[in-house]
Design a protein around this motif. Structure first.
Motif, PDB file in Angstrom:
ATOM      1  N   MET A   1       0.858  -1.208   0.000  1.00 48.50           N
ATOM      2  CA  MET A   1       0.000   0.000   0.000  1.00 48.50           C
ATOM      3  C   MET A   1       0.890   1.253   0.000  1.00 48.50           C
ATOM      4  SD  MET A   1      -3.208   0.752   2.507  1.00 48.50           S
ATOM      5  CE  MET A   1      -2.208   1.133   3.929  1.00 48.50           C
ATOM      6  N   THR A   2       0.506   2.247  -0.774  1.00 51.87           N
ATOM      7  CA  THR A   2       1.273   3.492  -0.806  1.00 51.87           C
ATOM      8  C   THR A   2       1.075   4.258   0.505  1.00 51.87           C
ATOM      9  OG1 THR A   2      -0.620   4.527  -1.875  1.00 51.87           O
ATOM     10  CG2 THR A   2       1.143   3.762  -3.315  1.00 51.87           C
ATOM     11  N   THR A   3       2.062   5.056   0.829  1.00 51.69           N
ATOM     12  CA  THR A   3       1.971   5.839   2.063  1.00 51.69           C
ATOM     13  C   THR A   3       0.810   6.822   1.964  1.00 51.69           C
ATOM     14  OG1 THR A   3       4.367   5.750   2.085  1.00 51.69           O
ATOM     15  CG2 THR A   3       3.326   7.222   3.679  1.00 51.69           C
ATOM     16  N   PRO A   4      -0.062   6.851   2.976  1.00 51.64           N
ATOM     17  CA  PRO A   4      -1.180   7.799   2.910  1.00 51.64           C
ATOM     18  C   PRO A   4      -0.698   9.243   3.000  1.00 51.64           C
ATOM     19  CG  PRO A   4      -1.100   6.709   5.055  1.00 51.64           C
ATOM     20  CD  PRO A   4      -0.066   6.046   4.195  1.00 51.64           C
ATOM     21  N   GLY A   5      -1.481  10.154   2.453  1.00 56.24           N
ATOM     22  CA  GLY A   5      -1.179  11.576   2.589  1.00 56.24           C
ATOM     23  C   GLY A   5      -1.466  12.028   4.010  1.00 56.24           C
ATOM     24  N   PRO A   6      -1.226  13.296   4.304  1.00 57.93           N
ATOM     25  CA  PRO A   6      -1.467  13.783   5.658  1.00 57.93           C
ATOM     26  C   PRO A   6      -2.966  13.956   5.929  1.00 57.93           C
ATOM     27  CG  PRO A   6      -0.848  15.601   4.221  1.00 57.93           C
ATOM     28  CD  PRO A   6      -0.738  14.345   3.395  1.00 57.93           C
ATOM     29  N   PRO A   7      -3.350  13.991   7.199  1.00 50.85           N
ATOM     30  CA  PRO A   7      -4.740  14.358   7.487  1.00 50.85           C
ATOM     31  C   PRO A   7      -4.912  15.836   7.148  1.00 50.85           C
ATOM     32  CG  PRO A   7      -3.458  14.320   9.525  1.00 50.85           C
ATOM     33  CD  PRO A   7      -2.543  13.859   8.422  1.00 50.85           C
ATOM     34  N   LEU A   8      -5.996  16.188   6.507  1.00 55.79           N
ATOM     35  CA  LEU A   8      -6.224  17.606   6.192  1.00 55.79           C
ATOM     36  C   LEU A   8      -7.271  18.213   7.120  1.00 55.79           C
ATOM     37  CD1 LEU A   8      -6.225  17.368   2.283  1.00 55.79           C
ATOM     38  CD2 LEU A   8      -4.340  18.001   3.813  1.00 55.79           C
ATOM     39  N   TRP A   9      -8.088  17.356   7.696  1.00 50.59           N
ATOM     40  CA  TRP A   9      -9.206  17.794   8.530  1.00 50.59           C
ATOM     41  C   TRP A   9      -9.057  17.238   9.936  1.00 50.59           C
ATOM     42  CZ3 TRP A   9     -13.446  20.202  10.064  1.00 50.59           C
ATOM     43  CH2 TRP A   9     -14.200  20.939   9.135  1.00 50.59           C
ATOM     44  N   LEU A  10      -9.065  18.089  10.907  1.00 51.79           N
ATOM     45  CA  LEU A  10      -9.118  17.638  12.299  1.00 51.79           C
ATOM     46  C   LEU A  10     -10.477  18.005  12.870  1.00 51.79           C
ATOM     47  CD1 LEU A  10      -7.855  16.623  14.997  1.00 51.79           C
ATOM     48  CD2 LEU A  10      -7.107  18.993  15.376  1.00 51.79           C
ATOM     49  N   LEU A  11     -11.230  17.006  13.291  1.00 49.37           N
ATOM     50  CA  LEU A  11     -12.485  17.278  13.967  1.00 49.37           C
ATOM     51  C   LEU A  11     -12.271  17.035  15.458  1.00 49.37           C
ATOM     52  CD1 LEU A  11     -15.527  18.020  13.618  1.00 49.37           C
ATOM     53  CD2 LEU A  11     -15.995  15.565  13.690  1.00 49.37           C
ATOM     54  N   ALA A  12     -12.318  18.116  16.215  1.00 47.76           N
ATOM     55  CA  ALA A  12     -12.107  18.028  17.658  1.00 47.76           C
ATOM     56  C   ALA A  12     -13.467  18.013  18.354  1.00 47.76           C
ATOM     57  CB  ALA A  12     -11.273  19.216  18.137  1.00 47.76           C
ATOM     58  N   GLU A  13     -13.888  16.833  18.746  1.00 48.47           N
ATOM     59  CA  GLU A  13     -15.155  16.717  19.483  1.00 48.47           C
ATOM     60  C   GLU A  13     -14.842  16.982  20.958  1.00 48.47           C
ATOM     61  OE1 GLU A  13     -17.863  13.665  16.899  1.00 48.47           O
ATOM     62  OE2 GLU A  13     -16.653  12.761  18.460  1.00 48.47           O
ATOM     63  N   LEU A  14     -15.077  18.214  21.371  1.00 48.56           N
ATOM     64  CA  LEU A  14     -14.576  18.636  22.681  1.00 48.56           C
ATOM     65  C   LEU A  14     -15.337  18.022  23.847  1.00 48.56           C
ATOM     66  CD1 LEU A  14     -13.886  22.425  21.992  1.00 48.56           C
ATOM     67  CD2 LEU A  14     -12.300  20.502  21.847  1.00 48.56           C
ATOM     68  N   THR A  15     -16.600  17.718  23.636  1.00 48.72           N
ATOM     69  CA  THR A  15     -17.405  17.196  24.740  1.00 48.72           C
ATOM     70  C   THR A  15     -18.628  16.472  24.190  1.00 48.72           C
ATOM     71  OG1 THR A  15     -18.678  17.777  26.716  1.00 48.72           O
ATOM     72  CG2 THR A  15     -18.707  19.381  24.931  1.00 48.72           C
ATOM     73  N   TYR A  16     -19.108  15.485  24.918  1.00 48.55           N
ATOM     74  CA  TYR A  16     -20.401  14.886  24.580  1.00 48.55           C
ATOM     75  C   TYR A  16     -21.547  15.559  25.332  1.00 48.55           C
ATOM     76  CZ  TYR A  16     -18.281  10.901  22.088  1.00 48.55           C
ATOM     77  OH  TYR A  16     -17.608  10.104  21.201  1.00 48.55           O
ATOM     78  N   ARG A  17     -21.198  16.467  26.250  1.00 49.44           N
ATOM     79  CA  ARG A  17     -22.276  17.172  26.951  1.00 49.44           C
ATOM     80  C   ARG A  17     -23.027  18.036  25.956  1.00 49.44           C
ATOM     81  NH1 ARG A  17     -19.373  20.748  30.606  1.00 49.44           N
ATOM     82  NH2 ARG A  17     -17.528  20.203  29.390  1.00 49.44           N
ATOM     83  N   CYS A  18     -24.337  18.069  26.082  1.00 52.04           N
ATOM     84  CA  CYS A  18     -25.112  18.881  25.138  1.00 52.04           C
ATOM     85  C   CYS A  18     -26.445  19.262  25.759  1.00 52.04           C
ATOM     86  CB  CYS A  18     -25.366  18.103  23.845  1.00 52.04           C
ATOM     87  SG  CYS A  18     -26.049  19.154  22.537  1.00 52.04           S
ATOM     88  N   PRO A  19     -26.820  20.535  25.642  1.00 49.89           N
ATOM     89  CA  PRO A  19     -28.119  20.944  26.177  1.00 49.89           C
ATOM     90  C   PRO A  19     -29.284  20.438  25.320  1.00 49.89           C
ATOM     91  CG  PRO A  19     -26.982  22.811  25.162  1.00 49.89           C
ATOM     92  CD  PRO A  19     -26.042  21.653  25.105  1.00 49.89           C
ATOM     93  N   LEU A  20     -28.990  20.045  24.064  1.00 50.94           N
ATOM     94  CA  LEU A  20     -30.048  19.548  23.186  1.00 50.94           C
ATOM     95  C   LEU A  20     -30.120  18.021  23.262  1.00 50.94           C
ATOM     96  CD1 LEU A  20     -29.848  22.463  22.223  1.00 50.94           C
ATOM     97  CD2 LEU A  20     -30.124  21.657  19.888  1.00 50.94           C
TER      98      LEU A  20
END
Lengths: 371, 88
Positions: A1-20
């Protein structure tokens, strides 16, 4: 397998707490078992390490990210590092003071979620009285000069209001509107029979959307996402496993997509124990479904395998019982019947007698306790 | 179609050099466009001050060449349709 490229997107899910308590939430149904949140230092390290690898889009999400008192610190660091910073919020907690602080921290964009054009349905679907708040927050976003994306999860219960929803988005001054039909994971999967629209509803909604596109011209861009149950080929999920997306969940678990934790027999690394570079390039969790080497038939010999990479691993697991199978949305999948049955059932006028399940910590604990 | 006036980068977009991609990119809400070198060189000059003729002249001087007006106009038309640039 070829080396994957870098991650371009970081999704930081800061908390599962939610008022909704939205019935279509894609947070895991067992979120109440993963409430040990990373601290500020931990997140700052994740931001730095992911940026070093090449991540350039950064989403602060949740749960409700405004519930983190250190959000402004994290945004400021992300901005300093050169990320384009996105805040994905329900709007709860976004007042004048915090908007000013986020602006000063360098926040680039806010995506505001909207449940419906009517107070009744908005408040019902989210189980909160947040309709007026969302109007206020939308104005606040525009007053601060941010570009605004309105994200509206579409489904059986609100899709007939789509024209009014678009009109409202236009009045609020949105630049982009995502009319994204619910994808059936997590809470939405539990509530699927309530949420999957009929074929007729979908056709009408698309027609209304196209009329609005004509009328709006360049003023506001509309994205309409069809539920993949109505497609005959699967989506290229996350644009490929471990290809561009890196999600870090509130407890520091690193995932190739925000729902991948459900997959059995796969250990995902935690940023508390492993650096982001090692996670991205070397961990078993990120390598397992990269490329096409893991595929079984009918994917392995399929001429379209590079196009959709066999669809979504979570959907294959949920509907076919094996994450390495073809996504059953594909009409070449031996399990495609599961999807066509669900679609057939959705054409009935009264789809289910089971009650809607709202996303709450209590429900999450109840579901966890279930054998 | 040739436009008169001075194009500038739409303030909803941000342009920056990305070391990891060895390329200029345009960033916008939840998205990114990777720019090829000529697109980047044109867009970098869209500052709302220079008109198209000045942009062309500047590029021709920088790259010691001539006859770029057609390419620049064609690109700016695409960039306008994509809302990467606005005109004043």
């Amino acid at each position: 397998m070829t080396t994957p490229g870098p991650p371009l997107w970081l999704l930081a899910e800061l908390t599962y707490r939610c008022p909704l308590h939205c019935v279509f939430c894609y947070n895991p149904v067992d979120f109440s078992a993963h409430e040990q949140e990373l601290n500020t230092e931990g997140w700052l390290r994740v931001l730095r390490e992911a940026r070093e690898l090449g991540a350039v889009q950064c989403g602060f999400s949740g749960g409700e990210p405004m519930l983190r008192a250190d959000l402004e610190i994290l945004v400021a660091e992300a901005h300093r590092l050169g990320y384009y910073t996105n805040l994905l919020t329900s709007g709860v907690g976004l007042n004048e003071q915090r908007a000013g602080m986020l602006r000063a921290a360098g926040l680039d964009h806010i995506q505001l979620s909207l449940q419906d054009s009517t107070r009744e349905m908005n408040d019902f679907l989210s189980h909160t009285r947040t309709f007026d708040l969302k109007q206020r927050v939308a104005r606040l976003i525009k007053d601060h000069g941010w570009p605004m994306v309105l994200n509206v999860v579409m489904h059986r219960l609100n899709i007939d209001h789509i024209g009014r929803i678009i009109e409202m988005a236009d009045q609020l001054g949105a630049e982009y509107v995502e009319l994204a039909n619910s994808q059936y994971y997590s809470w939405a999967q539990l509530n699927r029979e309530h949420l999957l629209p009929t074929r007729e509803q979908l056709a009408r909604a698309e027609a209304v959307t196209n009329e609005w596109r004509q009328r709006l011209g360049e003023r506001m861009k509309l994205f309409f996402v069809v539920p993949d149950y109505y497609e005959s080929r699967p989506k290229k999920c996350m644009n490929g496993w471990g290809n561009v997306f890196l999600t870090v969940t509130p407890d520091g678990t690193a995932l190739p997509c925000h729902t991948a934790r459900m997959l059995p027999g796969l250990e995902f690394p935690n940023v508390r124990d492993m650096g982001v570079r090692e996670i991205w390039y070397d961990s078993e969790g990120f390598n397992r479904y990269r490329g096409t080497g893991w595929m079984k038939e009918p994917c392995r010999s399929c001429p379209e395998k590079e196009k959709d990479l066999g669809g979504c691993r979570c959907q294959a697991y949920m509907l076919a019982g094996d994450p390495a199978m073809a996504d059953p949305v594909c009409d070449k999948s031996p399990q495609h019947q599961v999807v066509s049955d669900a679609v057939l059932q959705a054409q009935q006028s009264t789809p289910t007698s089971r009650p809607l399940v709202f996303r709450t910590p209590e429900e999450s604990r109840r579901l966890l306790a279930r054998p | 179609m040739e436009r008169t006036g001075s194009p500038r980068l739409n303030p909803l977009f941000r342009m920056q050099w990305e070391q990891a991609q060895q390329s200029w990119v345009l960033l916008y809400p939840e998205g990114m466009v990777k720019l090829n070198q000529s697109a980047a060189e044109i867009l970098r000059r869209c500052d709302g001050e220079r008109d198209v003729a000045a942009i062309v002249a500047d590029l021709e001087q920088a790259f010691a060449t001539g006859g770029l007006a057609g390419d620049v106009n064609a690109f700016l038309e695409i960039a306008g349709a994509q809302r990467w640039v606005v005109w004043k």
